[in-house]
Design an enzyme around this catalytic site. Sequence first.
Site, PDB file in Angstrom:
ATOM      1  N   TYR A  76      -9.206   3.189  13.654  1.00 33.90           N
ATOM      2  CA  TYR A  76      -7.986   2.356  13.666  1.00 33.90           C
ATOM      3  C   TYR A  76      -7.976   1.448  14.890  1.00 33.90           C
ATOM      4  CZ  TYR A  76      -3.185   1.090  14.859  1.00 33.90           C
ATOM      5  OH  TYR A  76      -2.062   0.391  15.250  1.00 33.90           O
ATOM      6  N   ALA A 101     -10.325   0.686  16.967  1.00 39.71           N
ATOM      7  CA  ALA A 101     -11.479  -0.224  17.039  1.00 39.71           C
ATOM      8  C   ALA A 101     -11.240  -1.435  16.148  1.00 39.71           C
ATOM      9  CB  ALA A 101     -12.754   0.509  16.622  1.00 39.71           C
ATOM     10  N   SER A 102     -10.651  -1.219  14.972  1.00 40.25           N
ATOM     11  CA  SER A 102     -10.399  -2.357  14.069  1.00 40.25           C
ATOM     12  C   SER A 102      -9.304  -3.255  14.641  1.00 40.25           C
ATOM     13  CB  SER A 102     -10.049  -1.878  12.656  1.00 40.25           C
ATOM     14  OG  SER A 102      -8.796  -1.218  12.638  1.00 40.25           O
ATOM     15  N   LYS A 103      -8.316  -2.670  15.311  1.00 44.10           N
ATOM     16  CA  LYS A 103      -7.268  -3.504  15.934  1.00 44.10           C
ATOM     17  C   LYS A 103      -7.871  -4.309  17.098  1.00 44.10           C
ATOM     18  CE  LYS A 103      -3.396  -3.690  15.077  1.00 44.10           C
ATOM     19  NZ  LYS A 103      -2.621  -4.480  14.070  1.00 44.10           N
ATOM     20  N   THR A 127      -1.815  -3.086  19.389  1.00 47.54           N
ATOM     21  CA  THR A 127      -1.443  -1.767  19.897  1.00 47.54           C
ATOM     22  C   THR A 127      -2.082  -1.492  21.250  1.00 47.54           C
ATOM     23  OG1 THR A 127      -1.811   0.600  19.501  1.00 47.54           O
ATOM     24  CG2 THR A 127      -3.352  -0.880  18.460  1.00 47.54           C
ATOM     25  N   ASP A 128      -1.418  -0.661  22.049  1.00 49.28           N
ATOM     26  CA  ASP A 128      -2.025  -0.244  23.323  1.00 49.28           C
ATOM     27  C   ASP A 128      -3.239   0.659  23.097  1.00 49.28           C
ATOM     28  OD1 ASP A 128      -0.677   2.011  22.419  1.00 49.28           O
ATOM     29  OD2 ASP A 128       0.291   2.465  24.337  1.00 49.28           O
ATOM     30  N   GLU A 129      -3.418   1.140  21.848  1.00 52.54           N
ATOM     31  CA  GLU A 129      -4.547   2.039  21.587  1.00 52.54           C
ATOM     32  C   GLU A 129      -5.888   1.336  21.745  1.00 52.54           C
ATOM     33  OE1 GLU A 129      -4.038   4.712  18.282  1.00 52.54           O
ATOM     34  OE2 GLU A 129      -1.863   4.632  18.474  1.00 52.54           O
ATOM     35  N   THR A 134       0.873  -1.180   0.000  1.00 54.82           N
ATOM     36  CA  THR A 134       0.000   0.000   0.000  1.00 54.82           C
ATOM     37  C   THR A 134       0.911   1.231   0.000  1.00 54.82           C
ATOM     38  OG1 THR A 134       0.017   0.274   2.414  1.00 54.82           O
ATOM     39  CG2 THR A 134      -1.646  -1.241   1.504  1.00 54.82           C
ATOM     40  N   THR A 155      -8.656  -4.626   5.962  1.00 59.11           N
ATOM     41  CA  THR A 155      -7.330  -5.223   6.207  1.00 59.11           C
ATOM     42  C   THR A 155      -7.199  -5.730   7.640  1.00 59.11           C
ATOM     43  OG1 THR A 155      -6.162  -4.033   4.496  1.00 59.11           O
ATOM     44  CG2 THR A 155      -4.862  -4.658   6.412  1.00 59.11           C
ATOM     45  N   LEU A 185       1.926  -8.447  11.030  1.00 60.40           N
ATOM     46  CA  LEU A 185       2.010  -6.989  11.240  1.00 60.40           C
ATOM     47  C   LEU A 185       1.254  -6.199  10.185  1.00 60.40           C
ATOM     48  CD1 LEU A 185       5.040  -8.303  12.069  1.00 60.40           C
ATOM     49  CD2 LEU A 185       5.323  -5.966  12.852  1.00 60.40           C
TER      50      LEU A 185
END
Length: 340
Positions: free
Chosen positions: A150, A152-154, A125-127, A36, A100, A81
Site C-alpha cells: 500500500y 509503496a504504491s502511494k 499518506t505519512d506511511e 469497490t 489504482t 482520493l
Amino acid sequence: MKVIITGAAGFIGSNLTHHILAKRPDWSVTALDSLTYAGNLGNLSSPLAEKRIEFTKTDIVNLDALEQVFAAGKFDAVLHLAAESHVDRSLMDGAAFVKTNVLGTQNLISVSRSHGIKRFVHVSTDEVYGSLGPTGRFVETTPLDPSSPYSASKAASDLMVLAAYRSHGFPAIVTRCTNNYGAYHFPEKLIPLFISNALENKPLPVYGDGMQVRSWLYVEDHCAALLSVLEGGRFGEVYNIGGAAEAEIANLETTKAILRVLGKPETLIQYVADRPGHDRRYAIDYSKINKELGWRPTVGFEAGLKLTVDWYLKNQDWWRSIKSGEYMKYYEQQYGSKAE
Ligand code: NAD
Ligand code: TYD
C-alpha cells in the site's frame, strides 16, 4: 469553481464532499468513484437526493472512461482520493494497489493536463515515510521508505504527481496525512473495526504487543486542511497534515479508550499475530501547513473518539450491512488463523 472529487464514495472522500458542500455552497461538485468494496453511495445519500452533486461511476484505471468524464465536466480542480487504502489487503495481494494507486493516478494526471485543470490535490499518506523510532516526527523532506505494498504504491503515485509538476509545470500539490478517524470509516480499519466488534461483543484483534503508535486525525480536521491546500497551497509542494500531539497513542491505549467509551470489558481484547513489516510509530510535523495556511487540528482525541462512537451507535444499519458477504470472507482470511 467546478471540482471533481475522486474516491468520493469512500471514507475521507464522502466526508470531504459533505465538507465542501457546507463550506463552499456555490461550488459545483462532481463525485467520481468506481464503487469497490470500500465505496458506498449511501455515504452520499443526502447530497444525491438533494441533487447537490453529480455522481459518475468511473474506474480511474480506465483512461477512455476518464477522458469522457473530463471532456464533459470542464473541471477547474481535482481532489484525488480514489485509492486502494488498506495495508492488510495489500499484504494479501498488491496488484490492485499498483493498478489504482499508480496507474490510476497517472491516468488522472494525463486527463487533467489535457483538459487544462488549474489545481490538482493528490491526497497521500505519512506511511510513505516508513516507520519512526521512539522520537522524532516526519517532515516533508523525510526520505520515502515505505514498508507495505500500500505505502509503496502511494509513494510511487506521489512521485508521479511531483514529476509531472517538475516536467510539465502540472499545477499539483501533494498532501500526506496521518491516520484519520470519524464517520463513514470502513470497518476494516482499527477504530471502526474495534467499535463495531465491541458493540457485537466480538474480540478486538490487537496485532503484536499493541505498542505501535498512530497519530489520530479527526476526519473533519483533515477535510478543512484539504480545502485550505486546494485554495492556497503552492504547486509542486508537499504538505504534511497531522493530529494533535496528545492524539499520538499506542494501539492498546486506543483499544482501551474505545472499550471505556462503550462501557465494554477489556476481556474483549485478543492479542493476535503481528502484521508483517508493521510500522512501529508514525508522527507528523505539520508546522509547514500551519505557517503557510494557518491550519492546525482542532478536535482532540477524546472528543473525536466520543463523536465517532456516537456516530457508530446511531448508524448501526450502515456498518451492520457492510459486515456480511465479501467482508466476512476477508475477515476470515485476515483473522481466522491469527489468534495466538
Ligand atoms: P477508502 O478505501 O475508504 O475509499 C477509497 C475510495 O476509492 C472508495 O470509495 C473506492 O470505491 C474508490 N476507488 C478505489 N479504487 C478506485 C478506482 N480504481 N477508481 C475509482 N474509484 C476507486 O479510503 P479512504 O480512507 O477514504 O482514503 C482516501 C485517500 O486518503 C486514499 O488515497 C488514501 O491513501 C488516503 N489516506 C487515507 C488515510 C486514512 O486514515 N484513511 C490516511 C492517509 C491517507
Ligand atoms: P489501520 O487502521 O489498518 O491503519 P494503518 O495500517 O494505515 O495505520 O491500523 C492502525 C493500527 O492498528 C496499525 O498499527 C495496525 C493496528 N491494527 C490492529 O492492531 N488490529 C487490527 O485488526 C487492525 C485492522 C489494525
